[in-house]
Design a protein around this motif. Sequence first.
Motif, PDB file in Angstrom:
ATOM      1  N   ASP A 139      14.976  31.897  51.722  1.00 48.33           N
ATOM      2  CA  ASP A 139      15.739  31.395  50.582  1.00 48.33           C
ATOM      3  C   ASP A 139      17.129  30.955  51.042  1.00 48.33           C
TER       4      ASP A 139
ATOM      5  N   ALA B 166      16.943  27.646  52.998  1.00 50.55           N
ATOM      6  CA  ALA B 166      16.768  26.488  52.113  1.00 50.55           C
ATOM      7  C   ALA B 166      18.064  26.181  51.364  1.00 50.55           C
ATOM      8  N   TYR B 167      18.759  27.218  50.973  1.00 46.45           N
ATOM      9  CA  TYR B 167      20.009  27.030  50.244  1.00 46.45           C
ATOM     10  C   TYR B 167      21.073  26.400  51.142  1.00 46.45           C
TER      11      TYR B 167
ATOM     12  N   ALA C  55      20.552  22.731  51.457  1.00 41.90           N
ATOM     13  CA  ALA C  55      20.967  21.990  50.257  1.00 41.90           C
ATOM     14  C   ALA C  55      22.488  21.858  50.197  1.00 41.90           C
TER      15      ALA C  55
ATOM     16  N   ALA D 105      19.557  20.501  44.310  1.00 38.86           N
ATOM     17  CA  ALA D 105      18.732  21.197  45.301  1.00 38.86           C
ATOM     18  C   ALA D 105      19.248  22.616  45.515  1.00 38.86           C
TER      19      ALA D 105
ATOM     20  N   ALA E  79      16.931  25.938  45.145  1.00 35.23           N
ATOM     21  CA  ALA E  79      16.573  26.337  46.510  1.00 35.23           C
ATOM     22  C   ALA E  79      15.802  27.652  46.539  1.00 35.23           C
TER      23      ALA E  79
ATOM     24  N   ALA F 259      12.192  26.916  46.795  1.00 39.01           N
ATOM     25  CA  ALA F 259      11.765  25.899  47.756  1.00 39.01           C
ATOM     26  C   ALA F 259      10.676  26.415  48.684  1.00 39.01           C
TER      27      ALA F 259
END
Length: 724
Positions: free
Chosen positions: A503, A506-507, A510, A518, A522, A525
């Motif tokens: 997590d 992905a964050y 973004a 996003a 996220a 994701a």
Amino acid sequence: MGRGEREDIARGGRLLEAARALAGDHGRAVDAVRAALAPIQDAAVRQELDALPVARLQDVTGGRLRLGGVEKSGLRSVGGVLDAGPYRLRQIPGVGQRTADQILAAARRLSEAVHETVAVHIDVDRPEPATTALVTALHVLVEAGPDARRAVDRADGLAERLGPLLEDARPVGARLRMLVAGKEKRARALDAVAGIRALVEEAERAGLPELFAQASVDLLRGPASDVAAWVDFELRSAEYYSLLAEVSGRMPDTAAAEGFLPDGIAERVRAQRLDDSRRRVSLRGYQAFGARFALAQRKVILGDEMGLGKTIQAIAVMAHLAAEGRSHFLVVCPASVLVNWTREIEARSALRVAVLHGPDRHDAFADWKGRGGVAVTTFDALRGFPGPDGAEVGVLVVDEAHSVKNPKAKRSRAVALWAEHCDRALFMTGTPMENRVAEFRNLVGMLDPRLAQSLDERDTPAGSVGFRQAVAPVYLRRNQQDVLTELPSLQQTDEWEEPSPSDEEAYREAVRAGNFMAMRRAAYARPETSAKLGRLREIVREAGENGQRTVVFSHFKDVLGVVREALAEDGGTTLFGPLTGSVPAGRRQRIVDDFGAADGPAVLLAQIQAAGVGLNLQAASVVVLCEPQIKPTTEHQAVARAHRMGQVRPVRVHRLLATGGVDERLVRMLERKTRLFDAYARRSAVAEATPDAVDVSDLDLARRIVEEEQERLGVTDAGLTASG
């Protein structure tokens, strides 16, 4: 008699005056609530009586009344009969004096019964002068808080002891009176002075004069405005309704609040003292009983239905034991609720919290062993810690205890080891375990092996009276409809989840891209390791097991797609939607109708912009918000789809939030800048017609958050992308 004795009497008199003044201030605050409640209650009773057909009078008289002529005369409701009175009733053919008296007596009995049971519901969307008066009156007591309640109790107790002593000491106050008093009276007066001195010194050491003064100030201080009182009601409605039930005397049925326990156990639990000095919030009656049950029975399973406040009951147990001198407590829970536990303990008690999670958990464990407090850890982390060493832990609390129902699992063995060596254990689960005797027996075996051995599935059918009697020493469960007298209520919970490593990755991507939308999604994701998605699945599963329907809102279509795939994979629930803006209006309503008519557990997936306005979703009693919305009005309107007229169950709203990123910043900014104003504006017809007028600029907010997150994470500024 010297000046010292007279000063002691004067100090005692001032203390008694302060105690009685506080009792008076509290009494006036309570009377104000009762005065505001009376017209609302009378109107609710009248509405009920007008809806009761005349035929219901037969229920009271065992069918002995002849009511045909009464109905033909145009009197069709019990309320109409009461309005008619004896004279008009006697004008009806076939109704004499005796029959009229019987009809009116039966109507009055029904009126009394309705008055005892009618529930007052405070509608936050349509505040009227009467409900505003009630909310503002309640606000005084709620704002004064548990400290004022404790102060009043101390004042009452002190006045009981101090009053008679001051009366006995009266001769000391005047020299002549003392001279003419008899020997026995003089001795009693001198003993009374000594008692007064001791009481005053004890009270001053405990800080009671200051406590009484502060409580009186709090009880005399009204709300800044009606709007402020309404805002506070929305934030703390459970506390308002709890006080309303207490003041009005409309408490839940005692047997239901006590989980229908056998008399012997219930009496033992009632006798258990509950110290609240380390707790910062008041408990509802059934919650106090649950905490007492855990203390009296020592090792138990609290199986209250989801939403009844099992966490606060556990905190009350730990706070009580801390006041008795216990220093170490251990909470074991799924990783998804670890942050919630930490925040709840900090907010609702004076207990120190130690998080035993992450790479430094062993150092944190050693620190907790040395310093004490409430250690909060996960099932998996528990396995890596040294075993318990006797009675050091005041109570072991295990949340989502059904997770350890398999005795062969490593997590179950670790929990069983700790439960065996702790003096007290409190297992908590919202899953109705009494429907699964084999699994239930495994949990009971960790707490009371002898009782577990006696639970034979053939002899004790699940849910039978015999089964409930057999497990009563260790099991307490209450349902919402039995104990929440103000149904329907709205309970809102911020579910703070700690992002998984994927997590976070992905964050970060973004944030680096400067993509605000996003960043907001996220957390979904990478579904396989999504912390938010894991918690959402738990909420849906537990709601389904309790026979409740759920509506899941998100701003993003792709998030709803991820959620649908995950729930479909879990099975056991009928899925509807996603209901998005591209679905024609007629089709939207059919989806909602099908959702409401579904048998068994059901979930409706909905884009918040599409379903947040214009549709009634009262079939759902659980609402999940996948992420915080930029506009507060969006969330309020979405929740209002379920929490509205026609809703027969309490509505529980779970807002899923990830720590340390965009969610935290959004929540903090919006709470700080728009809470009061937005709450006021939602009561304006103009604001409801144009909700955008009261919200912060989306673009400005997005830009600020992106820039701050890029700076925090030290990533390259790629500019703002607001695409969804």
